[in-house]
Design an enzyme around this catalytic site. Structure first.
Site, mmCIF file in Angstrom:
data_model
loop_
_atom_site.group_PDB
_atom_site.id
_atom_site.type_symbol
_atom_site.label_atom_id
_atom_site.label_comp_id
_atom_site.label_asym_id
_atom_site.label_seq_id
_atom_site.Cartn_x
_atom_site.Cartn_y
_atom_site.Cartn_z
ATOM 1 N N HIS A 67 2.432 8.999 0.639
ATOM 2 C CA HIS A 67 1.344 8.862 -0.337
ATOM 3 C C HIS A 67 1.740 9.667 -1.571
ATOM 4 O O HIS A 67 2.316 10.742 -1.446
ATOM 5 C CB HIS A 67 0.037 9.411 0.240
ATOM 6 C CG HIS A 67 -0.433 8.686 1.465
ATOM 7 N ND1 HIS A 67 -1.245 7.581 1.417
ATOM 8 C CD2 HIS A 67 -0.162 8.898 2.778
ATOM 9 C CE1 HIS A 67 -1.483 7.149 2.644
ATOM 10 N NE2 HIS A 67 -0.836 7.927 3.495
ATOM 11 N N HIS A 111 0.820 -1.207 0.000
ATOM 12 C CA HIS A 111 0.000 0.000 0.000
ATOM 13 C C HIS A 111 0.858 1.262 0.000
ATOM 14 O O HIS A 111 0.459 2.304 -0.483
ATOM 15 C CB HIS A 111 -0.904 0.045 1.236
ATOM 16 C CG HIS A 111 -1.808 -1.136 1.381
ATOM 17 N ND1 HIS A 111 -2.746 -1.451 0.422
ATOM 18 C CD2 HIS A 111 -1.916 -2.073 2.353
ATOM 19 C CE1 HIS A 111 -3.410 -2.540 0.809
ATOM 20 N NE2 HIS A 111 -2.910 -2.942 1.972
ATOM 21 N N HIS A 139 3.418 11.077 6.180
ATOM 22 C CA HIS A 139 2.694 10.939 7.446
ATOM 23 C C HIS A 139 3.614 10.319 8.493
ATOM 24 O O HIS A 139 4.171 9.246 8.264
ATOM 25 C CB HIS A 139 1.464 10.044 7.258
ATOM 26 C CG HIS A 139 0.369 10.711 6.476
ATOM 27 N ND1 HIS A 139 -0.655 10.027 5.884
ATOM 28 C CD2 HIS A 139 0.167 12.024 6.210
ATOM 29 C CE1 HIS A 139 -1.459 10.888 5.277
ATOM 30 N NE2 HIS A 139 -0.987 12.107 5.442
ATOM 31 N N THR A 171 -6.468 4.990 5.687
ATOM 32 C CA THR A 171 -6.561 3.645 5.104
ATOM 33 C C THR A 171 -7.429 2.783 6.020
ATOM 34 O O THR A 171 -7.546 3.078 7.216
ATOM 35 C CB THR A 171 -5.175 2.992 4.982
ATOM 36 O OG1 THR A 171 -4.566 2.930 6.281
ATOM 37 C CG2 THR A 171 -4.265 3.765 4.042
#
Ligand SMILES: *[C@@H]1O[C@H](CO)[C@@H](O)[C@H](O)[C@H]1NC(C)=O
Length: 335
Positions: A110, A83, A134, A217
């Protein structure tokens, strides 16, 4: 006996099936709430931060990261989890300036697709940036573990750093990006020498936005006290390309690039976004503008009058002086 075993197997498979999520497709973000109910909640992240609608709070202190510039001597683990790319952080890193002591757990990124300048999750005034970092923490005063804190209001604190494309290479981000080729496939891990995590953050830590939100998420727990810094950081075009073009979201061939791993904006609903700093000093209201204009006009008029009277007095004095000089010189010639 066989029957219960079969039931158990089915149950485990169902649970595993629930774990599976992606950003697009049949398990994409539109379908998250079906498997992860909290993803359909009313305090979700990310959000668009409209600076004209934020509330200035003078009591929000600058964040004080401790241990960020000295993350020990042990290598840090860098992981492609399918991810994102995630770096584990030791609990010697913690934050002050929040309600409680929040210790670091991990950081991750991201980003968008190849060549795109849109990949951040949060937006400021409806503008996304190329990527977002993050840094995830949990309240270690109140909870024994990350997983326990992750389910509780304000159990987590996440720092959001907006990343844009700049002219020069950012050496701090290179500590992560230079290792991506070692973990191209999902599930791969590598060891990264410790480096100053502080340098991944923007220089000004006193100017930020604060709101109550969620993990971006699944399972989307609404337990995150968000801090999104007003100041952005820059990485070079080459660095951005490395991020966009190196990792796969799959374990093997056929490989699928790990791109566009950002969640779409979530409605703010009734939430307030606080700002630790006074926005745009120049953004006066129409009324303030008008009184400012009138004030300047009256002020200038007064100044003009004063200058006029002073000039007149000087002129009078000069005239008088000239008269007296004329008189004395006349006297002199007479003698
Ligand atoms: C977040 O929610 C808590 C209540 O759970 C509240 O006390 C706090 O003021 C909220 N913070 C912000 C930034 O809105």
């Amino acid at each position: 006996m066989f029957f219960t075993l079969l039931l158990q197997v089915i149950w485990i498979l169902a649970a595993l099936g629930d774990e599976h999520w992606t950003y697009e497709g049949p398990h994409g973000q539109d379908h998250w709430p079906a498997s992860f109910p909290e993803c359909g909640g009313n305090a979700q992240s990310p959000v668009n931060i409209q600076t004209s609608s934020v509330t200035f709070d003078s009591k929000l202190p600058a964040l004080r990261p401790h241990g960020y510039d000295q993350p020990g001597t042990k290598p840090l683990e860098l992981h492609n989890n399918g991810h994102t790319v995630q770096l584990s952080l030791p609990p010697t890193l913690y934050l002050e300036g929040l309600p409680g002591k929040y210790v670091a757990v991990q950081l991750h990124l991201h980003w968008g697709q190849k060549g795109s300048l849109m990949g951040s999750e949060h937006q400021i005034n409806s503008k996304a940036t190329a990527a977002e970092l993050h840094v995830v923490h949990y309240d270690s005063d109140s909870y024994n573990s990350f997983s326990e804190a992750a389910k509780s209001p304000e159990g987590l604190a996440v720092l959001g750093i907006l990343i844009e494309e700049g002219e020069t290479e950012n050496p701090a981000y290179e500590h992560i990006l230079s290792h991506l080729h070692e973990i191209r496939y999902k599930g791969q891990m590598t060891a990264v020498p410790p480096f100053s995590v502080k340098e991944l953050l923007p220089p000004v830590l006193a100017q930020y936005f604060r709101y109550n939100g969620s993990l971006t998420t699944p399972p989307c727990h609404q337990s995150v006290l968000w801090t999104v810094f007003s100041q952005k950081v820059q990485i070079s075009k080459g660095q951005l390309e490395k991020l966009q073009e190196t990792l796969f979201s799959t374990e093997k061939e056929p490989s699928q690039l790990l791109v566009q791993n950002y969640r779409v904006l979530q409605p703010l609903n009734q939430r307030t976004v606080l700002a630790s700093f006074n926005q745009d000093e120049s953004s006066y209201t129409t009324g303030e503008m008008l009184s400012l204009g009138v004030g300047i006009l009256i002020g200038s008029a007064c100044l003009l009058l004063v200058v006029y009277f002073i000039a007149k007095r000087i002129q009078k004095k000069k005239l008088r002086n000239e008269k007296s000089v004329g008189f004395t010189s006349a006297q002199a010639t007479m003698e």
